[in-house]
Write an enzyme that holds these catalytic residues in place. Structure first.
Site, mmCIF file in Angstrom:
data_model
loop_
_atom_site.group_PDB
_atom_site.id
_atom_site.type_symbol
_atom_site.label_atom_id
_atom_site.label_comp_id
_atom_site.label_asym_id
_atom_site.label_seq_id
_atom_site.Cartn_x
_atom_site.Cartn_y
_atom_site.Cartn_z
ATOM 1 N N ASP A 1 0.843 -1.192 0.000
ATOM 2 C CA ASP A 1 0.000 0.000 0.000
ATOM 3 C C ASP A 1 0.884 1.249 0.000
ATOM 4 O O ASP A 1 1.885 1.311 0.716
ATOM 5 C CB ASP A 1 -0.898 0.006 1.235
ATOM 6 C CG ASP A 1 -1.865 1.181 1.243
ATOM 7 O OD1 ASP A 1 -2.810 1.167 0.443
ATOM 8 O OD2 ASP A 1 -1.660 2.107 2.051
ATOM 9 N N ASN B 1 -2.363 13.065 -3.716
ATOM 10 C CA ASN B 1 -3.448 13.550 -4.577
ATOM 11 C C ASN B 1 -3.889 14.957 -4.191
ATOM 12 O O ASN B 1 -4.124 15.811 -5.056
ATOM 13 C CB ASN B 1 -4.644 12.597 -4.511
ATOM 14 C CG ASN B 1 -4.459 11.358 -5.354
ATOM 15 O OD1 ASN B 1 -3.795 11.393 -6.387
ATOM 16 N ND2 ASN B 1 -5.042 10.253 -4.927
ATOM 17 N N ASP C 1 -1.926 9.640 -10.563
ATOM 18 C CA ASP C 1 -1.978 8.516 -11.503
ATOM 19 C C ASP C 1 -0.575 8.168 -12.012
ATOM 20 O O ASP C 1 -0.229 6.991 -12.160
ATOM 21 C CB ASP C 1 -2.883 8.854 -12.686
ATOM 22 C CG ASP C 1 -4.357 8.862 -12.318
ATOM 23 O OD1 ASP C 1 -4.694 8.380 -11.219
ATOM 24 O OD2 ASP C 1 -5.170 9.360 -13.122
ATOM 25 N N GLU D 1 -4.885 2.292 -4.217
ATOM 26 C CA GLU D 1 -3.420 2.353 -4.195
ATOM 27 C C GLU D 1 -2.802 1.114 -3.575
ATOM 28 O O GLU D 1 -1.659 1.140 -3.111
ATOM 29 C CB GLU D 1 -2.951 3.609 -3.451
ATOM 30 C CG GLU D 1 -3.337 3.669 -1.991
ATOM 31 C CD GLU D 1 -4.666 4.378 -1.734
ATOM 32 O OE1 GLU D 1 -4.871 4.852 -0.608
ATOM 33 O OE2 GLU D 1 -5.496 4.458 -2.666
#
Length: 282
Positions: free
Chosen positions: A126, A134, A143, A169
């Site tokens: 993770d 973000n 991305d 993620e």
């Protein structure tokens, strides 16, 4: 791609005639195949040609002529089918395998594992603080980070190993036919590659790390008393260890050895936090 159905009574009658067996059917199969090919119904044409070839081999008569155009179209159809299937098993953003492939392949590997002398490891990985990435740099850059992380995770994987996107993620490294020490080395090397990557070249101030939980199943002959484990249970074990890695400061790989939870590499000096209990975890 689904097979097209015959659209005229002529083809339906010909198909019904093919149900009969005998050497005289070779020409009929060829005729039907040619008719279907002329209408672009290549899959049924291929099936009829295969039937004709089977009859030839069974009765040792002259091999039927196969039109070159039909050969090319059948080859094209097979390539397109293979490409379409491959794409259906890939994550559209990262090009890693998707959850569908993970579930299918993991079930196969666990079945094989029960009858072989090799271990099987699963690392659930993770990204740390990815929401902040973000929020700070935007989702488009987020991305790009996911794509680059997958590239780094896949570097140097042994034969048969693969990376799949678990969701959001989270990613999974599946490592078949490895021993426990090698599995830890592979997962820790992947974590270290992500940490050391020059993320600032993508955006000033950007830093990316990952945490991982590594669940290992020893060869069946090494632990005959262990009950068989399923894919869901294996992933739950990896998730429990991922939780430990997160609670132990992140940017770490957590695994079990000699009945204890440990952290790999540079994180090994930290104080480990007992992971959430998982039913059946040794």
């Amino acid at each position: 791609m689904t097979a097209l159905r015959p659209e005229t009574a002529e083809i339906q009658q010909a198909d019904a005639s093919v149900d009969k067996q005998g050497p005289g059917l070779v020409g009929l199969h060829e005729s039907i195949a040619t008719l279907l090919a002329s209408r672009g119904q290549w899959r049924q044409a291929y099936q009829h040609l295969r039937s004709a070839l089977d009859l030839v081999h069974a009765d040792q008569v002259e091999e039927p002529h196969v039109p070159e155009q039909l050969r090319r179209e059948v080859d094209r159809l097979r390539r397109e089918h293979a490409e379409a299937r491959e794409q259906s098993l890939r994550d559209s953003l990262t090009d890693s395998y998707n959850r569908r492939y993970l579930d299918q392949r993991l079930m196969d590997l666990l079945t094989e594992h029960g009858a072989c002398r090799h271990g099987l490891a699963i690392a659930l990985i993770d990204l740390d603080w990815f929401k902040q990435v973000n929020d700070t740099f935007g989702h488009l850059l987020g991305d790009r980070v996911l794509q680059r992380v997958v590239e780094l995770l896949q570097q140097g994987l042994p034969e048969g190993a693969f990376c799949a996107r678990y969701g959001g993620e989270e990613f999974v490294l599946v490592l078949p036919r490895v021993d426990a020490a090698s599995a830890v080395e592979i997962a820790e090397a992947a974590r270290e590659r992500v940490e050391r990557h020059p993320w600032q070249e993508i955006a000033p101030g950007l830093r990316v790390t990952v945490s991982a939980g590594l669940a290992y199943e020893p060869p069946a002959d090494e632990a005959p008393e262990r009950p068989a484990v399923g894919a869901e249970q294996q992933l739950l074990r990896a998730d429990s260890l991922l939780y430990t890695a997160k609670q132990s400061g992140r940017n770490a790989v957590a695994y079990r050895a000699d009945g204890r939870v440990r952290l790999a590499g540079a994180a090994s000096g930290r104080r480990a936090i007992a992971e959430t209990r998982v039913l059946g975890y040794y």
